[in-house]
Scaffold this motif. Structure first.
Motif, PDB file in Angstrom:
ATOM      1  N   VAL A  64       0.855  -1.185   0.000  1.00 16.33           N
ATOM      2  CA  VAL A  64       0.000   0.000   0.000  1.00 16.33           C
ATOM      3  C   VAL A  64       0.890   1.234   0.000  1.00 16.33           C
ATOM      4  O   VAL A  64       2.024   1.188   0.438  1.00 16.33           O
ATOM      5  CB  VAL A  64      -0.949   0.018   1.225  1.00 16.33           C
ATOM      6  N   ARG A  65       0.371   2.335  -0.481  1.00 22.78           N
ATOM      7  CA  ARG A  65       1.158   3.570  -0.568  1.00 22.78           C
ATOM      8  C   ARG A  65       0.438   4.730   0.101  1.00 22.78           C
ATOM      9  O   ARG A  65      -0.761   4.670   0.334  1.00 22.78           O
ATOM     10  CB  ARG A  65       1.434   3.923  -2.034  1.00 22.78           C
ATOM     11  N   GLU A 108       1.894 -10.074   5.285  1.00 23.45           N
ATOM     12  CA  GLU A 108       2.665  -8.879   5.641  1.00 23.45           C
ATOM     13  C   GLU A 108       2.134  -7.693   4.851  1.00 23.45           C
ATOM     14  O   GLU A 108       2.024  -7.758   3.622  1.00 23.45           O
ATOM     15  CB  GLU A 108       4.149  -9.082   5.341  1.00 23.45           C
ATOM     16  N   VAL A 109       1.786  -6.617   5.551  1.00 26.39           N
ATOM     17  CA  VAL A 109       1.285  -5.403   4.915  1.00 26.39           C
ATOM     18  C   VAL A 109       2.394  -4.362   4.947  1.00 26.39           C
ATOM     19  O   VAL A 109       2.909  -4.021   6.017  1.00 26.39           O
ATOM     20  CB  VAL A 109       0.022  -4.879   5.622  1.00 26.39           C
ATOM     21  N   ILE A 110       2.780  -3.858   3.793  1.00 26.26           N
ATOM     22  CA  ILE A 110       3.887  -2.915   3.673  1.00 26.26           C
ATOM     23  C   ILE A 110       3.359  -1.596   3.138  1.00 26.26           C
ATOM     24  O   ILE A 110       2.771  -1.542   2.047  1.00 26.26           O
ATOM     25  CB  ILE A 110       4.985  -3.466   2.750  1.00 26.26           C
ATOM     26  N   ASN A 111       3.532  -0.531   3.909  1.00 29.87           N
ATOM     27  CA  ASN A 111       3.115   0.807   3.495  1.00 29.87           C
ATOM     28  C   ASN A 111       4.284   1.478   2.776  1.00 29.87           C
ATOM     29  O   ASN A 111       5.362   1.622   3.340  1.00 29.87           O
ATOM     30  CB  ASN A 111       2.706   1.636   4.703  1.00 29.87           C
ATOM     31  N   LEU A 112       4.079   1.889   1.554  1.00 31.62           N
ATOM     32  CA  LEU A 112       5.112   2.535   0.763  1.00 31.62           C
ATOM     33  C   LEU A 112       5.065   4.043   0.963  1.00 31.62           C
ATOM     34  O   LEU A 112       4.036   4.614   1.286  1.00 31.62           O
ATOM     35  CB  LEU A 112       4.932   2.179  -0.711  1.00 31.62           C
ATOM     36  N   SER A 113       6.207   4.693   0.744  1.00 30.67           N
ATOM     37  CA  SER A 113       6.333   6.117   1.058  1.00 30.67           C
ATOM     38  C   SER A 113       5.667   7.022   0.039  1.00 30.67           C
ATOM     39  O   SER A 113       5.276   8.138   0.363  1.00 30.67           O
ATOM     40  CB  SER A 113       7.814   6.485   1.178  1.00 30.67           C
ATOM     41  N   GLY A 114       5.545   6.581  -1.214  1.00 32.48           N
ATOM     42  CA  GLY A 114       4.985   7.432  -2.250  1.00 32.48           C
ATOM     43  C   GLY A 114       6.030   7.976  -3.202  1.00 32.48           C
ATOM     44  O   GLY A 114       5.705   8.526  -4.252  1.00 32.48           O
ATOM     45  N   HIS A 115       7.315   7.839  -2.857  1.00 24.58           N
ATOM     46  CA  HIS A 115       8.397   8.270  -3.738  1.00 24.58           C
ATOM     47  C   HIS A 115       8.668   7.170  -4.759  1.00 24.58           C
ATOM     48  O   HIS A 115       8.831   6.004  -4.400  1.00 24.58           O
ATOM     49  CB  HIS A 115       9.647   8.571  -2.915  1.00 24.58           C
ATOM     50  N   ASN A 116       8.734   7.525  -6.031  1.00 27.73           N
ATOM     51  CA  ASN A 116       8.803   6.536  -7.103  1.00 27.73           C
ATOM     52  C   ASN A 116       9.961   5.563  -6.935  1.00 27.73           C
ATOM     53  O   ASN A 116       9.776   4.345  -6.964  1.00 27.73           O
ATOM     54  CB  ASN A 116       8.905   7.232  -8.463  1.00 27.73           C
ATOM     55  N   GLU A 117      11.163   6.084  -6.778  1.00 30.93           N
ATOM     56  CA  GLU A 117      12.346   5.215  -6.715  1.00 30.93           C
ATOM     57  C   GLU A 117      12.324   4.345  -5.460  1.00 30.93           C
ATOM     58  O   GLU A 117      12.647   3.155  -5.514  1.00 30.93           O
ATOM     59  CB  GLU A 117      13.619   6.065  -6.749  1.00 30.93           C
ATOM     60  N   GLU A 118      11.946   4.934  -4.328  1.00 30.84           N
ATOM     61  CA  GLU A 118      11.906   4.158  -3.089  1.00 30.84           C
ATOM     62  C   GLU A 118      10.838   3.068  -3.156  1.00 30.84           C
ATOM     63  O   GLU A 118      11.064   1.929  -2.727  1.00 30.84           O
ATOM     64  CB  GLU A 118      11.631   5.089  -1.901  1.00 30.84           C
ATOM     65  N   ASP A 119       9.672   3.411  -3.698  1.00 33.12           N
ATOM     66  CA  ASP A 119       8.597   2.420  -3.800  1.00 33.12           C
ATOM     67  C   ASP A 119       8.979   1.293  -4.748  1.00 33.12           C
ATOM     68  O   ASP A 119       8.696   0.112  -4.484  1.00 33.12           O
ATOM     69  CB  ASP A 119       7.306   3.091  -4.283  1.00 33.12           C
ATOM     70  N   ASP A 120       9.609   1.650  -5.869  1.00 32.28           N
ATOM     71  CA  ASP A 120      10.024   0.638  -6.832  1.00 32.28           C
ATOM     72  C   ASP A 120      10.998  -0.347  -6.192  1.00 32.28           C
ATOM     73  O   ASP A 120      10.886  -1.571  -6.373  1.00 32.28           O
ATOM     74  CB  ASP A 120      10.667   1.325  -8.037  1.00 32.28           C
ATOM     75  N   ALA A 121      11.961   0.190  -5.421  1.00 27.11           N
ATOM     76  CA  ALA A 121      12.936  -0.678  -4.752  1.00 27.11           C
ATOM     77  C   ALA A 121      12.282  -1.502  -3.647  1.00 27.11           C
ATOM     78  O   ALA A 121      12.599  -2.686  -3.462  1.00 27.11           O
ATOM     79  CB  ALA A 121      14.073   0.163  -4.191  1.00 27.11           C
ATOM     80  N   GLY A 141       1.663 -11.703  -4.302  1.00 28.15           N
ATOM     81  CA  GLY A 141       1.774 -10.258  -4.135  1.00 28.15           C
ATOM     82  C   GLY A 141       0.478  -9.570  -4.512  1.00 28.15           C
ATOM     83  O   GLY A 141      -0.172  -9.944  -5.499  1.00 28.15           O
ATOM     84  N   ILE A 142       0.092  -8.570  -3.720  1.00 33.54           N
ATOM     85  CA  ILE A 142      -1.154  -7.833  -3.989  1.00 33.54           C
ATOM     86  C   ILE A 142      -0.864  -6.338  -3.900  1.00 33.54           C
ATOM     87  O   ILE A 142      -0.292  -5.868  -2.911  1.00 33.54           O
ATOM     88  CB  ILE A 142      -2.266  -8.201  -2.987  1.00 33.54           C
ATOM     89  N   LEU A 143      -1.248  -5.597  -4.918  1.00 33.98           N
ATOM     90  CA  LEU A 143      -1.221  -4.137  -4.885  1.00 33.98           C
ATOM     91  C   LEU A 143      -2.656  -3.657  -4.856  1.00 33.98           C
ATOM     92  O   LEU A 143      -3.440  -3.987  -5.759  1.00 33.98           O
ATOM     93  CB  LEU A 143      -0.497  -3.575  -6.104  1.00 33.98           C
ATOM     94  N   ALA A 144      -3.022  -2.903  -3.817  1.00 35.42           N
ATOM     95  CA  ALA A 144      -4.420  -2.498  -3.633  1.00 35.42           C
ATOM     96  C   ALA A 144      -4.499  -0.991  -3.441  1.00 35.42           C
ATOM     97  O   ALA A 144      -3.504  -0.284  -3.523  1.00 35.42           O
ATOM     98  CB  ALA A 144      -5.025  -3.238  -2.442  1.00 35.42           C
ATOM     99  N   SER A 145      -5.694  -0.495  -3.159  1.00 35.06           N
ATOM    100  CA  SER A 145      -5.899   0.935  -2.941  1.00 35.06           C
ATOM    101  C   SER A 145      -6.643   1.152  -1.632  1.00 35.06           C
ATOM    102  O   SER A 145      -7.219   0.216  -1.071  1.00 35.06           O
ATOM    103  CB  SER A 145      -6.674   1.560  -4.108  1.00 35.06           C
TER     104      SER A 145
END
Length: 382
Positions: A64-65, A108-121, A141-145
């Motif tokens: 999640v982001r 495991e639920v992982i919150n992404l920061s929103g920065h493109n490069e950091e999220d991609d990594a 793997g699941i990408l949700a909103s």
């Protein structure tokens, strides 16, 4: 290839919420290919494939982001390649027929920061970490909103702006409060300052006095870090501060903060030494009485940007507690008074040692004169 990029672009993302919402992008497990959008079928028919998929997967990683921007394949090349090299499926619906939390314990639920490069990594690294533990083809793997954001966007698509706001009604805004105690949801972390955080962006000084109640703590204890996210409102614009805590050998450290305001987004580094930078063992809070904490951008070639906290106390990993733990402060063990005391004690111990040594070196005579001994006389003639 084009379809993969399109599905990534259409996938909305969420920040921190207990319930995930669509559209969904699923990949990694071989049975993902069997999931296709279905209409005009019974609910039980939709549930069975999802239930079986969640049960068969040895682990599930949900990403999640903290942003609702669309994902573009060109900005996420590693993630796009990850999806392309695995079985994948795109589900456009808002809700899943079956929730993964009910059928799999290794989630495991992982919150992404929103920065493109950091999220991609982060997407690639976290998913590969799970693969190294559970094996190839065993991790879903699941990408949700985010549910609230998806619901809000759906209402705007269905109705016009005037239909959403009745005549004479006031526009609803996020609830804010002017306090300087920031407690994450579930009492997971807390930050207290005696004055509003002061953000300097070049010549602009921003006092963050009002914060929304959307304060969260992203607990990644297993990966050795956590992130306290605090949302503020300033002149109608949103400002987000994300304090990142690292965890090493049972001790947490606060070293930087990510600032996001309007078009500006940067990571500011805390300024200080080992005694003035916040750190304490788990279960302890940190406070340096009457001292402040400043975060600055490390690049000297850029315009000076900083965040200033006044007389603060902080504790991550509060674990539901309702008060700060015991306090670690910025007073080091070796100080000038302590060194002076140690010097005086050493001097006194040295004097005492010399005295004892002198006393031990004294010996009594082993011969004494008596009347039986012959006396030696001398005669002096004139």
């Amino acid at each position: 290839m084009h379809l993969i990029a399109l599905t990534i672009c259409l996938s909305l993302v969420l920040s921190c919420t207990a319930t995930i919402s669509g559209p969904y992008l699923l990949w990694g497990h071989e049975k993902v290919n069997k999931l296709q959008p279905e209409a005009l079928v019974e609910a039980s028919t939709k549930e069975l494939p999802l239930m079986q998929l969640f049960k068969d997967a040895k682990a599930i990683v949900i990403f999640v982001r903290n942003s609702t921007n669309r994902l573009e394949g060109t900005k996420y090349p590693r993630f796009q390649n990850l999806v392309k090299t695995n079985a994948w499926s795109y589900l456009p619906q808002r809700n899943l027929a079956a929730e993964p939390f009910n059928y799999n314990a290794n989630i495991e639920v992982i919150n992404l920061s929103g920065h493109n490069e950091e999220d991609d990594a982060e997407l690639l690294t976290s998913y590969n970490d799970a693969l190294s533990i559970y094996g190839n083809g065993e991790v879903l793997g699941i990408l949700a909103s985010r549910e609230e954001d998806a619901h809000y966007l759906a209402k705007r698509d269905a109705k016009g702006e005037e239909e959403l706001k009745p005549t004479g009604a006031t526009t609803e805004t996020e609830e804010t409060e002017a306090s300087f105690i920031y407690v994450a949801e579930g009492n997971k972390a807390v930050l207290h300052v005696t004055g509003p955080p002061e953000l300097r962006l070049g010549n602009e000084v921003i006092l963050l006095e009002e914060h929304t109640k959307q304060t969260t703590f992203d607990d990644q204890h297993a990966k050795g870090y956590g992130r306290l996210s605090i949302s503020f409102r300033y002149n109608g614009d949103k400002c987000m501060l994300r304090f990142k805590f690292s965890l090493s050998r049972g001790t947490w450290h606060l070293r930087n903060v990510e600032v996001e305001y309007k078009e500006y987004k940067d990571v500011l580094v805390a300024r200080g030494d080992e005694y003035t930078l916040p750190s304490a063992p788990l279960g302890f809070s940190y406070r340096c009485s009457a001292n402040n904490l400043t975060f600055i951008n490390p690049n000297k070639n850029e315009t000076l940007r900083s965040l200033h906290l006044v007389d603060y106390q902080v504790q991550p990993w509060l674990n539901g507690g309702k008060q700060f733990g015991d306090v670690y402060d910025c007073v080091g063990f070796v100080t000038a008074p302590i060194l002076a005391g140690l010097f005086v004690v050493t001097l006194l111990i040295g004097i005492l040692g010399l005295g004892i040594t002198a006393m031990l070196s004294m010996h009594t005579p082993n011969r004494f004169e008596s009347s039986r001994n012959k006396q030696l006389t001398f005669t002096v003639q004139e």
